[in-house]
Motif scaffolding. Sequence first.
Motif, PDB file in Angstrom:
ATOM      1  N   UNK A 140       0.857  -1.185   0.000  1.00  0.00           N
ATOM      2  CA  UNK A 140       0.000   0.000   0.000  1.00  0.00           C
ATOM      3  C   UNK A 140       0.893   1.235   0.000  1.00  0.00           C
ATOM      4  N   UNK A 141       0.490   2.240  -0.773  1.00  0.00           N
ATOM      5  CA  UNK A 141       1.227   3.502  -0.783  1.00  0.00           C
ATOM      6  C   UNK A 141       0.256   4.634  -1.098  1.00  0.00           C
ATOM      7  N   UNK A 142       0.185   5.604  -0.188  1.00  0.00           N
ATOM      8  CA  UNK A 142      -0.681   6.754  -0.421  1.00  0.00           C
ATOM      9  C   UNK A 142      -2.132   6.384  -0.634  1.00  0.00           C
ATOM     10  N   UNK A 143      -2.602   5.317   0.047  1.00  0.00           N
ATOM     11  CA  UNK A 143      -3.989   4.901  -0.084  1.00  0.00           C
ATOM     12  C   UNK A 143      -4.282   4.069  -1.320  1.00  0.00           C
ATOM     13  N   UNK A 144      -3.272   3.724  -2.106  1.00  0.00           N
ATOM     14  CA  UNK A 144      -3.459   2.909  -3.307  1.00  0.00           C
ATOM     15  C   UNK A 144      -2.845   1.533  -3.109  1.00  0.00           C
ATOM     16  N   UNK A 145      -3.428   0.548  -3.775  1.00  0.00           N
ATOM     17  CA  UNK A 145      -2.841  -0.791  -3.747  1.00  0.00           C
ATOM     18  C   UNK A 145      -1.847  -0.904  -4.897  1.00  0.00           C
ATOM     19  N   UNK A 146      -0.575  -1.026  -4.566  1.00  0.00           N
ATOM     20  CA  UNK A 146       0.495  -1.170  -5.553  1.00  0.00           C
ATOM     21  C   UNK A 146       0.839  -2.654  -5.644  1.00  0.00           C
ATOM     22  N   UNK A 147       0.823  -3.196  -6.861  1.00  0.00           N
ATOM     23  CA  UNK A 147       1.071  -4.627  -7.040  1.00  0.00           C
ATOM     24  C   UNK A 147       2.543  -4.894  -7.329  1.00  0.00           C
ATOM     25  N   UNK A 148       2.958  -6.107  -7.035  1.00  0.00           N
ATOM     26  CA  UNK A 148       4.336  -6.521  -7.314  1.00  0.00           C
ATOM     27  C   UNK A 148       4.652  -6.290  -8.783  1.00  0.00           C
ATOM     28  N   UNK A 149       5.803  -5.652  -9.055  1.00  0.00           N
ATOM     29  CA  UNK A 149       6.198  -5.390 -10.439  1.00  0.00           C
ATOM     30  C   UNK A 149       5.708  -4.076 -10.995  1.00  0.00           C
ATOM     31  N   UNK A 150       4.870  -3.333 -10.248  1.00  0.00           N
ATOM     32  CA  UNK A 150       4.405  -2.017 -10.722  1.00  0.00           C
ATOM     33  C   UNK A 150       5.579  -1.026 -10.736  1.00  0.00           C
ATOM     34  N   UNK A 151       5.552  -0.131 -11.735  1.00  0.00           N
ATOM     35  CA  UNK A 151       6.560   0.924 -11.865  1.00  0.00           C
ATOM     36  C   UNK A 151       6.102   2.162 -11.098  1.00  0.00           C
ATOM     37  N   UNK A 152       6.998   2.694 -10.267  1.00  0.00           N
ATOM     38  CA  UNK A 152       6.737   3.953  -9.560  1.00  0.00           C
ATOM     39  C   UNK A 152       7.713   5.005 -10.062  1.00  0.00           C
TER      40      UNK A 152
END
Length: 402
Positions: A294-306
């Motif tokens: 979780x980051x900033x209230x969003x669900x970030x999935x494995x492998x996502x680019x930030x």
Amino acid sequence: MTPVPVPLSGPRFQTEPAELYREMRRDHGSVASVVLDGDIPAWLVLGYRELHQVTGDPVLFSRDSDLWNQWDRIPDDWPLLPMIGRKQPSILYTVGERHRERAAMISEALEAVDPFELRSHAERFADELIDAACAKGEIDLVGDYAALLPVRVLATLYGFSEEQGPGLVTALNDMINGRAGALAGQQHLAGSMAGLLADRKADPANDVVSRMLADTSGFTDEEIIQDLMVMMAAGHQPTADWIGNSLRLMLTDERFAASLFGGRNSVAEAMNEVLWEDTPTQNVAGRWASRDTQLGGHRVRAGDLLLLGLQGANSDPQVRTDGSALTGGNNAHFSFGHGEHRCPFPAQEVAEVIARTGIEVVLDRLPDIDLAVPAASLTRRPSPWLRGLTELPVRFTPVPAL
């Protein structure tokens, strides 16, 4: 209702990025859903606290681009490949102990640069560029000055001949802008670095490349070439934009009028203000989530680019409660990054000396300098990554060359 992902392109990054970041923060929060060329999804981290978290946790938010869950959608001619590369053996994509060894090699090679020699090179090239225009009474301080200066100094420090400078400028700009010519620019730069490496193996000298080759940590030629490309790209264009953006601020903001008439303290203040309000490196790719989080209230999935939204974080209203106030000596901005992948301190010092020298030579050499066009007509390059002017035309009373 889920907000629509924002395309990380388009004219608003040129014309009104501050307003665009405010809208993204309003609609998405501190982490915004964005799409890159070809509708490739990513997250843009805009919050100061969230960016600190991402850059401070290299295990959860890794620099290893092999983790990306979008590689099967990326074509071989994707224009952002020079910015977001796969299996690039450079320091940018190295993690763990090997990254620390490479960072130490680069820092030591740059730390050995004599500061007086560095300033001397910067003054000499700056004077040459001013000499070419000072009798005319007008110059474009971006195209004919700032865009040519840092790479000339860096090329000399690394060991290139002066004749190679102009070709390196063109290649770097094409690569960084991420449009047509990006891959060709990358190839030109790689070929130039490989040639320099071969020369220095045969004939070592007192330069950065020779010191990197002398390192005993066992780096391959390809690793050193890649690191040199990163150092050149990261050292040239942001420094050129730092010069251009600072001179624009001094020419258009009455708070810095003293800078134009010999007030040297306000040069440093203007340069620091630019790093907060108009930073050359706006957004950086990137980090990849090593697991679901979780980051900033969003669900970030494995492998996502930030993507690291440096300017968005610098202008976070939770940090900059009064955006109209001068930042003074506060350097808690993200303009040089944060964490173990931040810009090495010796590289930051080199950029600062080149930029400050470039600005001071203009102010010393060109009397009664003034904008040659209305301030509102100045335009920026169409890039969401680096923010710099397309031109900065000025006029002044003609003076003789040195």
